[in-house]
Scaffold this active site. Structure first.
Site, mmCIF file in Angstrom:
data_model
loop_
_atom_site.group_PDB
_atom_site.id
_atom_site.type_symbol
_atom_site.label_atom_id
_atom_site.label_comp_id
_atom_site.label_asym_id
_atom_site.label_seq_id
_atom_site.Cartn_x
_atom_site.Cartn_y
_atom_site.Cartn_z
ATOM 1 N N THR A 145 13.209 5.316 11.239
ATOM 2 C CA THR A 145 13.916 4.950 12.469
ATOM 3 C C THR A 145 15.316 4.468 12.112
ATOM 4 O OG1 THR A 145 13.873 3.555 14.460
ATOM 5 C CG2 THR A 145 12.964 2.590 12.455
ATOM 6 N N HIS A 203 -0.081 -4.490 4.935
ATOM 7 C CA HIS A 203 -0.469 -5.089 3.652
ATOM 8 C C HIS A 203 -1.960 -4.898 3.355
ATOM 9 C CE1 HIS A 203 0.254 -7.205 0.110
ATOM 10 N NE2 HIS A 203 0.421 -8.439 0.537
#
Length: 414
Positions: free
Chosen positions: A321, A374
């Protein structure tokens, strides 16, 4: 014959849509293949066209949510397009205007006494309403107008003396319902925050080498291929290289399993009239600079024209992006589920940089941000991925052009 126009399915698993716009009114005559409406799903916007010629009757109001397969409108094909006699219409219009002008003239002819008052008091004839026969302006009308002008002037003077603190200020507000696309986007964003262990790591990249290459070859590239040699092809290919080195960044969690993709479908975030869309450049590992720039141009055009389909936005494995196009210096992009990572690139700013520990030079610097889940990507992989992108962008000839400037023409297909 009555044609029932039903709501088509915008894509798999979508059962409900919202009528976003009507481009025709109830009772209008429509032509075959004419776009008559737009419907919004939670993933994309779809145009609806008339199936036949005829007079349309709308069955659903704008903003209403309906099910796939419901009747949107009906078209009566037995009714033909109305034909107007232009000559008769023009004659009637001229007659109307001539009568109106003659009446206005009668109303605006003041009597001799009225003319004197109007001249002395400097009163505009257009501001007076005649009360005489056939709207003729009389002496009395002029006297009343003079009194009104005097009173209005006094009122304005008094109003001018009102303290500024008492002046009324507008405090209006406008309430509009969220589109189904925006509602679904809101749900997805909250879901990402709640269901992933999202972290963001940052780095900066010197864009000077990319600047040199683009400055030297962009005009030749544009003339040869019909598209610009932009930054996105460099970043897309840099990400493909980094994803190969750190495969967990190109993976996703599915229940209790991890899926590693051995192909590289890169989603590119593009702003359109309906909001941010994320079409996919498929198998980017097999595309050249030309192929990537042409595909991004094609997808961007479809997004901005409202033509992008759900299939074109489904199945990406990693997202890029570019907040820099809006002037963003730094941001923490949100993961595009079910993907596990997203790269945010930003505005390029000239900054002082220390070269070889002693020389300070001004270089075009961009901040990079990698947001990642994560649960599946460790710190080592996320940092290593971003470092890999950085070294590729700072050394594009070495990593993207086979280590030699002599290969640039061949790599760019010039």
């Amino acid at each position: 014959m009555i044609i029932k126009v039903k709501v088509p399915s915008p894509g798999e698993s979508i059962t409900e849509v919202e009528v976003a716009s009507w481009f025709v009114k109830n009772g209008d005559y429509v032509s075959r293949n004419q776009v008559i409406a737009e419907i919004d799903s939670d993933k994309a916007t779809l145009e609806i066209s008339a199936e036949e010629n005829g007079v349309i009757s709308l069955m659903v109001e704008k903003g209403k949510r309906i099910q796939v397969g419901d009747i949107l409108c009906i078209i009566d094909t037995s009714k033909k397009k109305p034909i107007y006699n232009n000559e008769n219409s023009k004659e009637k219009e001229l007659d109307f205007h001539e009568k109106k002008i003659s009446q206005d003239i009668i109303k605006k002819i003041p009597s001799p006494a009225s003319k004197k008052i109007l001249s002395e008091k400097n009163i505009s004839i257009e501001s007076i309403h005649g009360t005489g026969k056939q709207g003729r302006i009389t002496k009395k009308d002029c006297i009343i107008a003079d009194d009104s002008t005097t009173t209005a002037s006094s009122f304005l003077m008094e109003e001018w003396e009102i303290p500024p603190t008492s002046i009324s200020r507008s405090r209006t507000k406008k309430i509009t319902p969220l589109s189904s696309l925006r509602r679904k986007l809101s749900e997805r964003l909250v879901s990402v925050k709640n269901q992933t262990a999202m972290l963001t790591t940052f780095n900066e990249v010197d864009m000077q080498e990319i600047f040199f290459i683009r400055k030297k070859y962009k005009d030749i590239f544009k003339d040869k291929h019909g598209v610009n040699l932009g930054f996105m092809s460099f970043f897309t290919l840099s990400c493909v290289r980094a994803l190969k080195l750190y495969p967990d960044v190109n993976a996703m969690i599915s229940g209790s399993e991890k899926i590693n993709f051995e192909y590289y479908d890169i989603s590119i975030a593009i702003s359109g009239p309906k909001g941010l869309m994320v079409p996919v450049v498929r198998n980017a590992e097999h595309l050249s600079f030309r192929g990537i720039e042409q595909e991004i141009h094609r997808l961007s055009t479809r997004v901005r024209n409202g033509k992008i389909t759900i299939d074109e936005m489904t199945g990406g494995t990693f997202t890029i992006t570019n907040g820099g196009v809006f002037g963003s210096m730094l941001s923490t992009p949100i993961i595009n589920p079910p993907q596990s990572a997203i790269l945010g690139i930003h505005k390029i700013v000239d900054r002082p940089v220390v070269i070889n520990g002693s020389i300070v030079k001004i270089r075009p610097i961009m901040y990079l941000a990698l947001s990642y889940d994560h649960r599946i990507i460790d710190g080592r992989e996320s940092v290593g991925f971003l470092v890999s992108v950085k070294e590729t962008i700072e050394n594009p000839i070495k990593f993207l052009m086979e280590g030699s400037e002599n290969n640039i023409h061949r790599i760019l297909e010039l």
